[in-house]
Design an enzyme around this catalytic site. Sequence first.
Site, PDB file in Angstrom:
ATOM      1  N   TYR A 173      15.101-100.121 129.326  1.00  0.00           N
ATOM      2  CA  TYR A 173      14.900 -98.933 128.208  1.00  0.00           C
ATOM      3  C   TYR A 173      15.959 -98.083 128.238  1.00  0.00           C
ATOM      4  O   TYR A 173      16.692 -97.806 129.128  1.00  0.00           O
ATOM      5  CB  TYR A 173      13.562 -98.141 128.766  1.00  0.00           C
ATOM      6  CG  TYR A 173      13.424 -96.868 127.880  1.00  0.00           C
ATOM      7  CD1 TYR A 173      12.506 -97.024 126.518  1.00  0.00           C
ATOM      8  CD2 TYR A 173      13.644 -95.633 128.282  1.00  0.00           C
ATOM      9  CE1 TYR A 173      12.347 -96.069 125.794  1.00  0.00           C
ATOM     10  CE2 TYR A 173      13.661 -94.521 127.509  1.00  0.00           C
ATOM     11  CZ  TYR A 173      13.096 -94.696 126.317  1.00  0.00           C
ATOM     12  OH  TYR A 173      12.853 -93.438 125.393  1.00  0.00           O
ATOM     13  N   ASP A 175       9.026-100.511 136.014  1.00  0.00           N
ATOM     14  CA  ASP A 175       8.583 -99.830 134.890  1.00  0.00           C
ATOM     15  C   ASP A 175       7.449-100.568 133.966  1.00  0.00           C
ATOM     16  O   ASP A 175       7.893-101.531 133.530  1.00  0.00           O
ATOM     17  CB  ASP A 175       9.845 -99.416 133.823  1.00  0.00           C
ATOM     18  CG  ASP A 175       9.215 -98.637 132.567  1.00  0.00           C
ATOM     19  OD1 ASP A 175       8.133 -98.813 132.266  1.00  0.00           O
ATOM     20  OD2 ASP A 175      10.207 -97.946 132.064  1.00  0.00           O
ATOM     21  N   ARG A 233       3.236 -75.955 138.316  1.00  0.00           N
ATOM     22  CA  ARG A 233       4.520 -76.933 138.668  1.00  0.00           C
ATOM     23  C   ARG A 233       4.290 -77.725 139.784  1.00  0.00           C
ATOM     24  O   ARG A 233       5.138 -78.762 139.847  1.00  0.00           O
ATOM     25  CB  ARG A 233       5.799 -75.842 138.794  1.00  0.00           C
ATOM     26  CG  ARG A 233       6.854 -76.650 139.063  1.00  0.00           C
ATOM     27  CD  ARG A 233       8.097 -75.945 139.014  1.00  0.00           C
ATOM     28  NE  ARG A 233       8.081 -74.688 139.834  1.00  0.00           N
ATOM     29  CZ  ARG A 233       8.349 -74.786 141.022  1.00  0.00           C
ATOM     30  NH1 ARG A 233       8.547 -75.929 141.710  1.00  0.00           N
ATOM     31  NH2 ARG A 233       8.065 -73.640 141.818  1.00  0.00           N
ATOM     32  N   LYS A 235       3.212 -93.733 125.732  1.00  0.00           N
ATOM     33  CA  LYS A 235       2.881 -94.945 124.983  1.00  0.00           C
ATOM     34  C   LYS A 235       1.360 -95.308 125.205  1.00  0.00           C
ATOM     35  O   LYS A 235       0.508 -94.791 124.623  1.00  0.00           O
ATOM     36  CB  LYS A 235       3.953 -96.185 125.344  1.00  0.00           C
ATOM     37  CG  LYS A 235       5.292 -95.523 125.488  1.00  0.00           C
ATOM     38  CD  LYS A 235       5.968 -95.283 124.272  1.00  0.00           C
ATOM     39  CE  LYS A 235       7.229 -94.428 124.498  1.00  0.00           C
ATOM     40  NZ  LYS A 235       8.297 -95.092 125.363  1.00  0.00           N
TER      41      LYS A 235
HETATM   42  C1  LIG Z   1       9.472 -94.621 126.152  1.00  0.00           C
HETATM   43  C2  LIG Z   1       9.839 -95.285 127.335  1.00  0.00           C
HETATM   44  C3  LIG Z   1      10.349 -94.603 128.406  1.00  0.00           C
HETATM   45  C4  LIG Z   1      10.568 -93.244 128.140  1.00  0.00           C
HETATM   46  O1  LIG Z   1       9.200 -92.405 128.163  1.00  0.00           O
HETATM   47  P1  LIG Z   1       9.231 -90.990 127.510  1.00  0.00           P
HETATM   48  O2  LIG Z   1       7.772 -90.750 127.844  1.00  0.00           O
HETATM   49  O3  LIG Z   1       9.873 -91.033 126.199  1.00  0.00           O
HETATM   50  O4  LIG Z   1      10.121 -90.012 128.417  1.00  0.00           O
HETATM   51  C5  LIG Z   1      10.328 -95.244 129.621  1.00  0.00           C
HETATM   52  N1  LIG Z   1      10.350 -96.729 129.624  1.00  0.00           N
HETATM   53  C6  LIG Z   1       9.804 -97.420 128.520  1.00  0.00           C
HETATM   54  C7  LIG Z   1       9.700 -98.739 128.840  1.00  0.00           C
HETATM   55  C8  LIG Z   1       9.556 -96.690 127.286  1.00  0.00           C
HETATM   56  O5  LIG Z   1       9.193 -97.418 126.359  1.00  0.00           O
END
Ligand SMILES: *Cc1c(COP(=O)(O)O)cnc(C)c1O
Length: 398
Positions: A106, A178, A52, A203
């Site tokens: 997002y 992001d 953790r 992703k």
């Molecule tokens: C999918 C996504 C997230 C969130 O990610 P998770 O792994 O589903 O928690 C955040 N920002 C963007 C741009 C995303 O496509």
Amino acid sequence: MSHHDEFQIETTAVHAGERRPGPEGSVVFPIYQGTVYSVDEGTDYHDIKYLRLNSTPSQVYLHDKLAILEGSEAALATASGMAAITAALHSVLRAGDHLLIGDTLYGGTHDFITHHAADNGWSYTFVDPHRPDTWEPAKQPNTKAFYVESITNPLMRVGRLGEVADFTTEHGLVSIIDNTFATPVNFQPIKAGFDLSIHSATKYLNGHSDLVAGAVMGSADRVNAVRKTLNHYGGSLDAHAGFLLARGLKTLALRVKAQNANALALASALEAHPKVDVVNYPGLESHPDHEIARALFTGSGGTGDVRHSGFGGMLSIRPAGGLEAAKSLCELVQLPYSAPSLGGVESLITRPAVTSHGGMTAEARAAVGVTDDLVRISCGIEAVDDLVIDFMRALDKL
Ligand SMILES: *Cc1c(COP(=O)(O)O)cnc(C)c1O
């Protein structure tokens, strides 16, 4: 391995962070499944080796790999993209602080801010990342940070990211981005002046649609602050998921370059097709942010770094014929799965109005350009001709 700046990103993806020799001579870094390790007297709580606390050998290895790929000093893997986003914001913002935040986000990030910022004593103002003239008026004496996304969903807008970094430096704010949609293959925010870069590693970083993970990158001090926050909230990444993520990272550059090329070819073919009204892809000259994207992502207006190589694998379109045509297109294509999410090796097709933006009212969706007939495509790594022909055949049947 060191001296990664000498290598191109394909080489870096394979070799970054690898131990040579690896434990027991292993070429592949093993999964350290154990949760606990012997502790030396006087070890700081956050440095005790414990799953953790994000300090086990497999986690440290993954952090090294992520940091080198993103071009940052340090990195932290998290249990999801949202864990990365919330831990980063909680490490930067205190009660009473104000946040400038891009107005297209997002969905999970938008919901987190609108539902939880007030509980934490944070205030925020949505700003347009394309309008630097509006930022200073929106700034308040207690503004602490500025949060944006490198490519926004689902219109693939690219804001004035260089100016965001400059603005935050000038005003002593923490800049957070992001970078999920661009990936470090196309854009390295830390090198462009951002303080923290965040990914949903679910992703492109993993790239195989088979795990949920996140990552935060930045200076050692900033990432360590995020790590301590994450340690308290308990959002560390499971050892097996971490192993799969490291494996996925080795092919990141190959995958993303193929996805860049597929998306550009598909966007160009769709734009030329009479049954398509609108194509949103920053690699097309018709896109409102093409010039900014070209400068930021391909290096032609910026660093000239050959590793910055494309406009990403995501595009969206509006077929002529409205909602019915959009629905039919999703059914008529053979290769893409009809599914949300993105960034995997397989192409995906979805209508954001019923998936990523399904939680919004029709009016709110229309205000941000997410019409019911909008179709979003996540390009996989299929052969470009197969993908383009699949769409051309489907359009011909409309
Ligand atoms: C999918 C996504 C997230 C969130 O990610 P998770 O792994 O589903 O928690 C955040 N920002 C963007 C741009 C995303 O496509």
